[in-house]
Design an enzyme around this catalytic site. Structure first.
Site, PDB file in Angstrom:
ATOM      1  N   ASP A   1      -3.664   1.464  10.331  1.00  0.00           N
ATOM      2  CA  ASP A   1      -4.816   1.863   9.529  1.00  0.00           C
ATOM      3  C   ASP A   1      -5.942   2.363  10.414  1.00  0.00           C
ATOM      4  OD1 ASP A   1      -6.350   2.139   7.122  1.00  0.00           O
ATOM      5  OD2 ASP A   1      -7.375   0.273   7.620  1.00  0.00           O
TER       6      ASP A   1
ATOM      7  N   ASP B   1      -9.412   8.870   6.483  1.00  0.00           N
ATOM      8  CA  ASP B   1      -8.966   7.523   6.134  1.00  0.00           C
ATOM      9  C   ASP B   1      -7.487   7.500   5.782  1.00  0.00           C
ATOM     10  OD1 ASP B   1      -8.742   4.922   5.347  1.00  0.00           O
ATOM     11  OD2 ASP B   1     -10.161   5.041   3.692  1.00  0.00           O
TER      12      ASP B   1
END
Length: 522
Positions: free
Chosen positions: A402, A187
């Site tokens: 992201d 992440d």
């Protein structure tokens, strides 16, 4: 009469001019820089191939496939590199128990998680801009926290973890001494790495057995007065004279951590240092990681999370990485790609095809901001003011890259300009009704391939990343419905999501503050 006619024409010109200068931008206003040609205005979407690919996520059977290995060849790095593979969540061994009845249900589940992710990012950004620190907020699991019982280069493969609230891609990481392999979410929007630990006050289902810190000789709790504990957004202190934690920390008390996510998921536990193993490389010791005893939410399948954000506690920051890169495979593909982290000298190799400035937000260190300057559709630039992509003095706005967000989010007027230009270039395609998050959809059930307008991201110095058609026109059901995979946001910042990043190697040169994009370099 001639003079009167001239006045009427002049009035009509002024009326039309005022009509097209509202806050919603005209869809297309200017041509691409010199060197672009009309042949670059369209791209081919292979409908047959993408529909067949989508079925893989529904028909995959772990019993007929070898589970993805966390040991991969050194084909992307020097001999000293560590290699890990990325894999899609829907191709993990545990995914068999979470099969969806059809592709529509799978897509809806993905979009629900994506909406939660975006809400979390938007809320965090808004708090940072307003000056409210996460440490000033009451932890969602504060009451449950109290009773808890006592390298040079790194490279690895990546998996899509679409059933995990905080991310969609997974890798296999060895934890402890001796090392035990666990599936971890990768992440880029998180700073704290963690995994579920025994004893469990509350643990969700995961693929691997829950990590037992008492079985690891390298596990060491972090003391409350350490800089690592102070760097946490939300932390507490627990002291005990009889636990291993107290002995290891010299009796000063051990650090507790808590991380909350936008979908209501959270993890609470001890903050400790541990040894992590990435592929065939030497172990990396002394990595600060959360040992979660109370964990709830959508983290089905994963043991925890490896944080690749830009903050001081992220894994790249802890090892003083000079660069890292990843390539996200198609979420419906059983194949894998690699994550590469370099803590030593820059790895030699082919330079990225497209580069852009890597920016930092002084109010919010976690996210990786990129200097986007424009978007083109069908070979022409959209008329979007630079302010739509800029970060202001307060830290509001900007564009982040992201890995955990699926669908790219753009500010309302920017999205409208992109959508309207795309619709104008697809007038010959049969339209379909709006579908969940998407308002621009097509019925391609009778087509084997279609021509669609190109979509490109533009960066300083006239650099363009032209996306493959399958990265922005995606299937959403089994019936042949395809939708434009962009969405508007009311938040001040925009997000380049992982659907648009698929099969593009994204590299972060931390030394030189540069983001690189290299299509087909997985």
């Amino acid at each position: 009469m001639a003079e009167d006619s001239t006045h009427r024409c002049h009035f009509l010109f002024l009326f039309l001019l005022s009509h097209f200068t509202f806050s919603t931008y005209p869809a297309v206003a200017r041509h691409l820089p010199p060197g672009s040609t009309r042949s670059l205005a369209t791209a081919t979407l292979d409908v047959s191939a993408t529909r067949a690919q989508a079925l893989q996520a529904l028909t995959f059977s772990p019993s007929s496939h070898q589970p993805p290995s966390y040991l991969v060849p050194h084909n992307h790095s020097s001999a000293a590199a560590i290699s890990l593979a990325f894999h899609s969540r829907d191709f993990l061994p545990s995914s068999a128990g979470h099969r969806h009845p059809d592709y529509k249900a799978l897509t809806l589940a993905r979009l629900r998680r994506d909406a939660a992710r975006v809400r979390s990012i938007a809320a965090r950004a808004a708090l940072a801009v307003s000056g409210v620190a996460a440490s000033d907020l009451k932890p969602v699991a504060e009451e449950k926290a109290a009773p808890i019982a006592a390298a040079d280069s790194i490279e690895g493969p990546v998996v899509s973890g679409t059933s995990v609230g905080s991310g969609e891609y997974f890798s296999r990481v060895g934890v402890g001494s001796p090392a035990r392999p666990f599936y971890m979410v990768l992440d880029t929007g998180s700073d704290v790495s963690w995994l579920q630990c025994l004893p469990c006050a509350d643990c969700y289902q995961q693929t691997d057995p829950v990590f037992d810190p008492s079985a690891s000789s390298s596990y060491a709790p972090i003391s409350c007065d350490s800089s690592q504990c102070r760097s946490l957004d939300a932390s507490a202190c627990r002291s005990s004279s009889s636990t291993k934690a107290a002995v290891a920390s010299g009796g000063e008390g051990s650090c507790l951590y808590q991380v909350s996510y936008g979908d209501g998921s959270f993890t609470v536990g001890d903050f400790a240092t541990e040894t992590l193993t990435f592929g065939r490389s030497d172990p990396v010791s002394g990595v600060a990681i959360g040992c979660g005893h109370d964990n709830e939410g959508l983290f089905v399948g994963a043991a925890g999370l490896l944080a690749l954000g830009a903050g001081p506690l992220s894994f790249p920051s802890q090892i003083s990485a000079r660069s890292f890169s990843y390539c996200l495979v198609d979420r419906d593909s059983s194949s894998s790609s690699t994550l590469v982290i370099s803590a030593g000298a820059a790895q030699s190799g082919e330079a990225p095809a497209v580069t852009a400035p890597l920016l930092r937000n002084r109010r919010l260190a976690t996210f990786h901001y990129v200097g986007l300057t424009g978007i083109s559709v069908g070979g022409q630039m959209l008329s979007i003011p630079p302010s739509a992509f800029a970060m202001d003095e307060s830290g509001a706005g900007g564009v982040i890259v992201d890995s955990g967000t699926a669908v790219t989010r753009l500010q309302g007027p920017t999205y409208t300009a992109l959508r309207d230009a795309f619709r104008a270039g697809t007038a010959s395609l049969p339209s379909a009704s709006a579908w969940s998050l998407f308002d621009t959809c097509y019925d391609l059930s009778s087509r084997t391939s279609v021509e669609v307008p190109t979509v490109g991201f533009h960066f300083p110095s006239s650099k363009e990343l032209r996306l493959p058609a399958k990265n922005y026109l995606v299937p959403v059901d089994d019936a042949g419905t395809y939708c434009l995979a962009f969405a508007p946001t009311s938040a001040s910042l925009s997000i380049i999501g992982n659907v648009q990043q698929q099969e593009i190697r994204v590299s972060f040169d931390l030394d030189n503050a540069v983001v690189g994009f290299s299509p087909n370099k997985c």
